[in-house]
Motif scaffolding. Structure first.
Motif, PDB file in Angstrom:
ATOM      1  N   LYS A 329       0.856  -1.203   0.000  1.00 50.61           N
ATOM      2  CA  LYS A 329       0.000   0.000   0.000  1.00 50.61           C
ATOM      3  C   LYS A 329       0.892   1.254   0.000  1.00 50.61           C
ATOM      4  O   LYS A 329       0.698   2.179  -0.809  1.00 50.61           O
ATOM      5  CB  LYS A 329      -0.901  -0.034   1.240  1.00 50.61           C
ATOM      6  N   ASP A 330       1.869   1.266   0.898  1.00 50.62           N
ATOM      7  CA  ASP A 330       2.755   2.441   0.981  1.00 50.62           C
ATOM      8  C   ASP A 330       3.571   2.616  -0.289  1.00 50.62           C
ATOM      9  O   ASP A 330       3.787   3.736  -0.754  1.00 50.62           O
ATOM     10  CB  ASP A 330       3.705   2.292   2.191  1.00 50.62           C
ATOM     11  N   LEU A 331       4.011   1.502  -0.831  1.00 48.62           N
ATOM     12  CA  LEU A 331       4.823   1.554  -2.050  1.00 48.62           C
ATOM     13  C   LEU A 331       4.008   2.138  -3.204  1.00 48.62           C
ATOM     14  O   LEU A 331       4.473   3.019  -3.944  1.00 48.62           O
ATOM     15  CB  LEU A 331       5.315   0.138  -2.388  1.00 48.62           C
ATOM     16  N   ILE A 332       2.786   1.654  -3.358  1.00 47.51           N
ATOM     17  CA  ILE A 332       1.921   2.115  -4.461  1.00 47.51           C
ATOM     18  C   ILE A 332       1.620   3.609  -4.317  1.00 47.51           C
ATOM     19  O   ILE A 332       1.690   4.375  -5.284  1.00 47.51           O
ATOM     20  CB  ILE A 332       0.611   1.284  -4.486  1.00 47.51           C
ATOM     21  N   LYS A 333       1.329   3.996  -3.087  1.00 38.32           N
ATOM     22  CA  LYS A 333       1.014   5.411  -2.846  1.00 38.32           C
ATOM     23  C   LYS A 333       2.192   6.284  -3.306  1.00 38.32           C
ATOM     24  O   LYS A 333       2.008   7.298  -4.008  1.00 38.32           O
ATOM     25  CB  LYS A 333       0.736   5.638  -1.356  1.00 38.32           C
ATOM     26  N   GLY A 334       3.396   5.883  -2.942  1.00 39.75           N
ATOM     27  CA  GLY A 334       4.596   6.647  -3.294  1.00 39.75           C
ATOM     28  C   GLY A 334       4.844   6.650  -4.788  1.00 39.75           C
ATOM     29  O   GLY A 334       5.142   7.700  -5.381  1.00 39.75           O
ATOM     30  N   LEU A 335       4.710   5.497  -5.415  1.00 40.80           N
ATOM     31  CA  LEU A 335       4.980   5.396  -6.862  1.00 40.80           C
ATOM     32  C   LEU A 335       4.026   6.270  -7.664  1.00 40.80           C
ATOM     33  O   LEU A 335       4.427   6.957  -8.616  1.00 40.80           O
ATOM     34  CB  LEU A 335       4.845   3.936  -7.317  1.00 40.80           C
ATOM     35  N   VAL A 336       2.755   6.255  -7.284  1.00 45.51           N
ATOM     36  CA  VAL A 336       1.749   7.046  -8.018  1.00 45.51           C
ATOM     37  C   VAL A 336       1.991   8.535  -7.792  1.00 45.51           C
ATOM     38  O   VAL A 336       1.942   9.351  -8.724  1.00 45.51           O
ATOM     39  CB  VAL A 336       0.320   6.613  -7.605  1.00 45.51           C
ATOM     40  N   LYS A 337       2.288   8.883  -6.533  1.00 48.24           N
ATOM     41  CA  LYS A 337       2.529  10.297  -6.214  1.00 48.24           C
ATOM     42  C   LYS A 337       3.720  10.856  -7.018  1.00 48.24           C
ATOM     43  O   LYS A 337       3.668  11.964  -7.553  1.00 48.24           O
ATOM     44  CB  LYS A 337       2.813  10.422  -4.711  1.00 48.24           C
ATOM     45  N   ASP A 338       4.763  10.042  -7.128  1.00 44.97           N
ATOM     46  CA  ASP A 338       5.994  10.523  -7.766  1.00 44.97           C
ATOM     47  C   ASP A 338       5.942  10.520  -9.284  1.00 44.97           C
ATOM     48  O   ASP A 338       6.726  11.210  -9.931  1.00 44.97           O
ATOM     49  CB  ASP A 338       7.181   9.637  -7.325  1.00 44.97           C
ATOM     50  N   ASN A 339       5.058   9.727  -9.867  1.00 49.31           N
ATOM     51  CA  ASN A 339       5.153   9.526 -11.318  1.00 49.31           C
ATOM     52  C   ASN A 339       3.892   9.872 -12.109  1.00 49.31           C
ATOM     53  O   ASN A 339       3.928   9.865 -13.338  1.00 49.31           O
ATOM     54  CB  ASN A 339       5.531   8.066 -11.604  1.00 49.31           C
ATOM     55  N   ILE A 340       2.803  10.097 -11.438  1.00 49.22           N
ATOM     56  CA  ILE A 340       1.547  10.350 -12.155  1.00 49.22           C
ATOM     57  C   ILE A 340       1.163  11.829 -12.002  1.00 49.22           C
ATOM     58  O   ILE A 340       1.332  12.410 -10.937  1.00 49.22           O
ATOM     59  CB  ILE A 340       0.409   9.463 -11.587  1.00 49.22           C
ATOM     60  N   MET A 341       0.603  12.367 -13.067  1.00 46.23           N
ATOM     61  CA  MET A 341       0.188  13.783 -13.014  1.00 46.23           C
ATOM     62  C   MET A 341      -1.172  13.865 -12.333  1.00 46.23           C
ATOM     63  O   MET A 341      -2.221  13.972 -12.993  1.00 46.23           O
ATOM     64  CB  MET A 341       0.122  14.340 -14.437  1.00 46.23           C
ATOM     65  N   LEU A 342      -1.113  13.809 -11.027  1.00 43.87           N
ATOM     66  CA  LEU A 342      -2.366  13.744 -10.259  1.00 43.87           C
ATOM     67  C   LEU A 342      -3.201  15.016 -10.419  1.00 43.87           C
ATOM     68  O   LEU A 342      -4.439  14.968 -10.377  1.00 43.87           O
ATOM     69  CB  LEU A 342      -2.059  13.491  -8.777  1.00 43.87           C
ATOM     70  N   ASP A 343      -2.511  16.149 -10.592  1.00 43.14           N
ATOM     71  CA  ASP A 343      -3.259  17.409 -10.743  1.00 43.14           C
ATOM     72  C   ASP A 343      -4.132  17.381 -11.992  1.00 43.14           C
ATOM     73  O   ASP A 343      -5.214  17.963 -12.018  1.00 43.14           O
ATOM     74  CB  ASP A 343      -2.285  18.586 -10.790  1.00 43.14           C
ATOM     75  N   LYS A 344      -3.692  16.667 -13.031  1.00 42.32           N
ATOM     76  CA  LYS A 344      -4.495  16.577 -14.248  1.00 42.32           C
ATOM     77  C   LYS A 344      -5.710  15.675 -14.054  1.00 42.32           C
ATOM     78  O   LYS A 344      -6.715  15.803 -14.740  1.00 42.32           O
ATOM     79  CB  LYS A 344      -3.653  16.000 -15.389  1.00 42.32           C
ATOM     80  N   ILE A 345      -5.540  14.709 -13.124  1.00 40.89           N
ATOM     81  CA  ILE A 345      -6.609  13.714 -12.926  1.00 40.89           C
ATOM     82  C   ILE A 345      -7.650  14.205 -11.924  1.00 40.89           C
ATOM     83  O   ILE A 345      -8.852  14.082 -12.129  1.00 40.89           O
ATOM     84  CB  ILE A 345      -6.002  12.381 -12.434  1.00 40.89           C
ATOM     85  N   LEU A 346      -7.148  14.771 -10.810  1.00 41.47           N
ATOM     86  CA  LEU A 346      -8.088  15.114  -9.730  1.00 41.47           C
ATOM     87  C   LEU A 346      -8.602  16.533  -9.875  1.00 41.47           C
ATOM     88  O   LEU A 346      -8.493  17.420  -9.488  1.00 41.47           O
ATOM     89  CB  LEU A 346      -7.421  14.888  -8.373  1.00 41.47           C
TER      90      LEU A 346
END
Lengths: 346, 705
Positions: A329-346
């Protein structure tokens, strides 16, 4: 309420990983809906989808996993939707579980076309709920580009809203492929690229408990070690001496498949860092050996199949996220935060 | 020439030639001639070796062709490499019975030499014992044609040994133990004559009363069993079969190039044939002594006469272990024994004449025990005391026996130090089987009673059934022709139904709606199983759901089965589901058989279910099995009390289980194309309600061997 429909170009591309990563980073009150289940867990005469359990646990949801999933088989789902129709059934279920939520993660079936005959494919879900579709792609460049373009044609033909594409499980050596081939191809087609998630070995590894479940094995010792991650699977055909000389045998997290009468091999593989031992043909070793496995927390499981069949079955086991996987869970959270353009999605 | 006549040439020849006779003392060729001549052989002896004029003062011939007559028996003491040429030359001269002493054949990997030898013998219609043997001793012919001990005590025990070294050692032991031998046969590699011919001959031999057999394996287990069954009805057979441990089996296999079959199967076969299996030499010799010296009991009930409470109690414990029933009519024992002992002695069995009891008291107690018809058998115990003399006790026992009008089954044990060994030897020489431990004595008494019970039970013929065997073979052939060696569940069920076994109510459903209909017709609870020719391990792939109690549970189970199967086998052909009545309130058993290369079909019965491998509570019998054998199989498992209604539980339908075993036994012997069958579980229902096949697997072969 923000609605994200997570779908993929192929089975096992990592929809749950991406959906969970986005939800964990959103700081919003999230909910989860997976109309078509594909990871069945049958216990105590009830049938649940594993992913709904994962979201429930990781996001602290308190909804009944049965509500999250209409069914697993077309025959059953169409029977459930018989009275009100698929569209109404979906909306009704969605209304129940999305109440009070700020972000709803809606996960499609195996891939973006799965469930078309039930009007529950990714495109239909986009039309029904009006959310943004996130397409998770995985594989080599040509495959990713072909599949993404094919899916986009479908979404555009019905005015579904494709938010963009995320490339999952990208290995370091494939970075040039992403930069030089995939991203330019997406830009050419006017498809938004939302980032990638690097390949993480830890997410690919199954635990001994999953092997027990998938093989319907009898756990005969070492229940305390069921959470150990399997790093390497080995078939025990060599003598104990020869096996000890193999570097692979020294690996931490090895899982050994052998007959219960191979006492020599079982004994040398009984160490705290062994992830498990699968005994084939239902042959069990001496109780003292099982006691030793209990002491060392090495799960020992017995199956009726021969070693070849067992090895083939183990090879087909795909790691699944489990509700108890706090480290993942922690690993996934970190990987998504560091590599995905969350601002474009959310 | 029939086998018995041929064997007469081996055991009672009138002339013996020794090819490879030697004048060198200590050599095998010398020992053979010396033992024959010094042992008192009445027939003619012809040493053959071109290097000697005479051996042991007997004229030595250059060649077999120079002999004035064709000898009945020819001993070969020549190296393995020239063995076959020598046999050929002798056969051309007319010799038809050989003992091949030489080693260096299959036991060291030279199977080719043995195959050629076998062909040669067949070509001339000759027979041979060996190779790799130490010879034959026959009391009937006063013939010691061995290189073993030169002095042998003639008697009534026939000894057959597959191991040469052990055979020589056992011969030597009989001399020091005072056991008389009627014959000794060393089997060696069994290239031709095997334990079967030897056993058959000694079974018909007038002077052999007991047969002692040491075996490592049997190449023709079925034939051996049939012969042993017949012989054991006439005289006791005591067998030591080595290779009961995995390591022992390995040693046995490499030792004589023999096949050491599965020990459990061999053990079952010996039991069925009425052979008494001893687990070690001590027991084996102990039993042998008792069988050779004293009569078999004619009714149950043993009295222990002792001078020490401690060894009395030890013996009582041993009695239970060896199935010896002690007489427990206290009033009768008081009446019989009170006059023979001090007032403080105990007349409760064990009869304790106390430590004060001397030779006089022993003699009185034994006299009366031997005389009174109400006492079938006696175990005498002596525990050495500070003042007692064991020799005097032995003399008292011998005196009692001499006075007795009729010999009874009696064994003795003496425990202590100085004089005990001599006293035991004295008793043994006087024909009273005596042992250094009470356990040894009771073990021997247990063997006598096993023999008594064996003789009391009349053998039965296995039951016959009316099955459509052509239909069964047709199903097997159809499957085999498609390249499969395992039958589908449907075909397996068809065969078992034809064999007369019962199944829970069941029916096939093509889809969920039909599954609900079928389940309601059968009645909940039900079991659901996927029907797919592409999925063999149904349970392991989530294709089976149990104990479904209503439509709702059935619906969930149906979906879970389809989802599990579709996840793993996307291209599997799914023909629907099988809905079956859920059988409850029963005991899960296992019934099956496998084809053993030596014994043929072997039936297995025991506790079944998912823990069958863990519990290993099963019994075996070589098929076909009679009703009597089946009863033994059922009663033999440790869980039998559960079937018999232990702790207030319902009695299970044992008759139905017996019938199922009988039918499977018939199937196994009439359709040898079935290599393996496993019915697990076979549900044993309450008495009168039968037993039901819930799951089964069958492996087949194209043509029966």
């Amino acid at each position: 309420m923000k609605k994200l429909i997570i779908t993929s170009t192929r089975t096992h591309a990592g929809k749950t990983t991406i959906g969970a990563g986005i939800a964990l980073n959103s700081n919003m009150k999230c909910g989860y809906f997976k109309p078509l289940g594909d990871k069945p867990v049958y216990t105590k005469k009830t049938l649940l989808d594993r992913d709904t359990e994962v979201f429930n646990e990781w996001l602290g949801l308190d909804i009944d996993p049965n509500d999250c999933c209409i069914g697993f088989e077309h025959e059953k789902v169409s029977s459930s939707c018989k009275l009100t129709g698929a569209d109404e059934t979906l909306k009704e279920r969605f209304a129940n579980i999305s109440e009070g939520k700020e972000l709803m993660i809606i996960e499609s079936g195996r891939n973006y076309t799965f469930g078309s005959s039930l009007c529950m494919d990714a495109d239909s879900l986009g039309n029904t709920f009006g959310g943004d579709i996130i397409l998770v792609a995985q594989g080599d460049a040509r495959l990713v580009i072909d599949k993404v373009i094919a899916a986009t044609k479908v979404f555009r033909s019905t005015d579904s809203k494709l938010a963009g594409v995320i490339v999952n499980k990208l290995k370091d050596e494939d970075r040039p492929m992403l930069d030089d081939e995939i991203i330019p191809a997406l830009e050419e087609q006017d498809i938004d690229y939302l980032g990638y998630v690097p390949h993480a070995m830890e997410l690919e590894k199954a635990k001994a408990s999953l092997v027990v479940e998938k093989l319907h094995a009898k756990l005969v010792a070492g229940a305390g070690g069921l959470d150990k991650q399997i790093q390497k699977v080995m078939v025990g055909a060599l003598s104990a001496d020869a096996a000890l000389r193999m570097p692979a045998f020294q690996n931490e997290g090895k899982m050994l498949i052998t007959g219960g009468d191979r006492v020599d091999l079982i004994l040398v593989s009984l160490a705290e860092d062994t992830a498990g031992i699968i005994l084939t043909n239902n042959v069990l070793p001496h109780p003292r050996i099982l006691s030793k496995a209990d002491q060392l927390n090495v799960p020992v499981m017995s199956v009726p199949m021969d070693t070849y069949t067992t090895a083939k079955m183990v090879e087909h086991i795909v790691a699944e996220l489990m509700p108890t996987d706090e480290d993942k869970k922690d690993l996934i959270k970190g990987l998504v935060k560091d590599n995905i353009m969350l601002d474009k999605i959310l | 020439m029939d086998t018995v006549t041929q064997m007469e040439k081996l055991f009672a020849p009138t002339s013996v030639a020794i090819i490879g006779a030697s004048g060198r003392e200590g050599s095998i060729g010398y020992s053979l001639v010396a033992n024959l001549l010094s042992g008192g052989f009445k027939g003619e002896v012809f040493p053959i070796n071109p290097r000697y004029d005479s051996v042991y003062d007997k004229k030595c011939y250059d060649s077999i062709k120079d002999l004035p007559i064709v000898p009945d028996l020819t001993l070969l003491a020549v190296p393995a490499d020239v063995s076959n040429d020598t046999i050929k030359e002798a056969c051309e001269h007319g010799c038809r019975m050989f003992i091949n002493i030489a080693s260096g054949f299959a036991e060291v990997g030279r199977r080719d030499l043995e195959w050629d030898m076998k062909e040669l013998l067949e070509e001339y219609g000759a027979r041979m014992l060996g190779p790799n043997v130490f010879g034959v001793y026959s009391a009937k012919a006063s013939m010691n044609a061995t290189f073993g001990p030169s002095v042998v005590k003639p008697g009534n025990v026939g000894l057959i040994s597959q191991s040469g070294a052990l055979g020589v050692a056992l011969m030597g032991k009989t001399v020091t133990e005072g056991i008389g031998l009627s014959a000794v046969v060393s089997l060696g590699n069994k290239a031709d004559i095997s334990e079967c011919e030897a056993l058959e001959y000694l079974g018909n031999d007038d002077i052999t009363d007991v047969i002692f057999l040491y075996l490592e394996g049997s190449k023709d287990g079925r034939r051996f069993m049939d012969i042993a069954k017949k012989v054991s009805m006439k005289k006791p057979i005591i067998a030591i079969k080595s290779g009961s441990s995995a390591r022992g089996a390995l040693a046995a296999a490499s030792h004589t190039g023999s096949l050491a079959g599965s020990d459990k199967i061999f053990s079952a076969a010996l039991k069925q044939a009425g052979v008494l299996r001893a687990l070690n030499l001590e027991d084996g010799f102990g039993w042998l002594r008792a069988m050779a010296e004293v009569p078999i009991p004619d009714m149950e009930g043993v009295v222990i006469v002792t001078n020490g409470g401690g060894i009395g109690v030890i013996s009582s414990d041993s009695a239970e272990r060896y199935g010896v029933r002690l007489l427990d009519d206290t009033e009768m024992l008081e009446e019989i024994f009170r006059p023979t002992m001090p007032s403080y002695g105990s007349t409760k069995n064990p009869i304790d004449i106390t430590g004060q009891g001397k030779n006089k008291e022993y003699e009185m107690a034994l006299d009366i025990a031997l005389e009174d018809d109400r006492i079938p058998a006696i175990v005498g115990l002596y525990c050495q005391t500070a003042t007692g003399d064991p020799t005097e006790i032995a003399d008292a026992a011998i005196s009692s026996i001499k006075k007795a009008e009729k010999m009874k089954p009696i064994v003795f044990s003496m425990v202590g130090g100085k004089g005990i060994a001599e006293s035991i030897a004295k008793l043994n020489m006087a024909g009273i089987p005596s042992y250094a431990s009470p356990d040894g004595a009771m073990s021997a008494m247990g063997a006598l009673y096993k023999r008594f019970r064996r003789l009391k039970v009349e053998d039965e013929e296995p039951e016959e059934f009316d099955m459509d065997l052509d239909m069964i073979r047709g199903i097997i052939k159809k499957t085999w022709d498609t390249g499969m060696s395992s039958l589908t569940e449907d075909d397996c069920n068809l065969i078992l139904k034809e064999a007369g076994l019962s199944f829970p109510k069941s029916n096939i459903a093509k889809d969920l709606e039909e599954a609900k209909k079928v389940a309601n017709e059968i009645g909940y609870p039900v079991v659901m199983k996927i029907l797919s020719p592409d999925i063999l391990h149904k349970t392991e792939f989530g294709g089976v759901r149990l104990d479904l109690e209503d439509d709702e549970e059935l619906e969930v189970a149906y979906e879970s089965i389809m989802a599990s199967v579709r996840n793993r086998f996307q291209n599997a052909r799914v023909n629907g589901v099988m809905i079956t009545e859920m059988v409850k309130d029963c005991t899960e058993m296992i019934l099956g058989f496998s084809q053993d290369p030596s014994f043929g079909p072997v039936i297995m019965f025991g506790m079944g279910g998912i823990y069958v491998e863990i519990l290993q509570d099963v019994s075996f019998r070589v098929a076909p099995v009679s009703k009597l054998e089946i009863t033994g199989m059922i009663r033999e498992i440790s869980s039998y009390p559960i079937l018999a209604g232990a702790r207030g539980k319902n009695l299970r339908d044992i008759d139905a289980l017996a019938d199922a075993i009988s039918r499977i036994s018939y199937l196994s012997t009439h359709v040898p194309e079935i290599v393996e069958l496993d019915i697990n579980p076979l549900m044993a229902m309450d008495q009168g309600k039968g037993c039901l096949v819930v799951d089964s697997r069958m492996t087949i072969r194209g043509e029966a061997k």
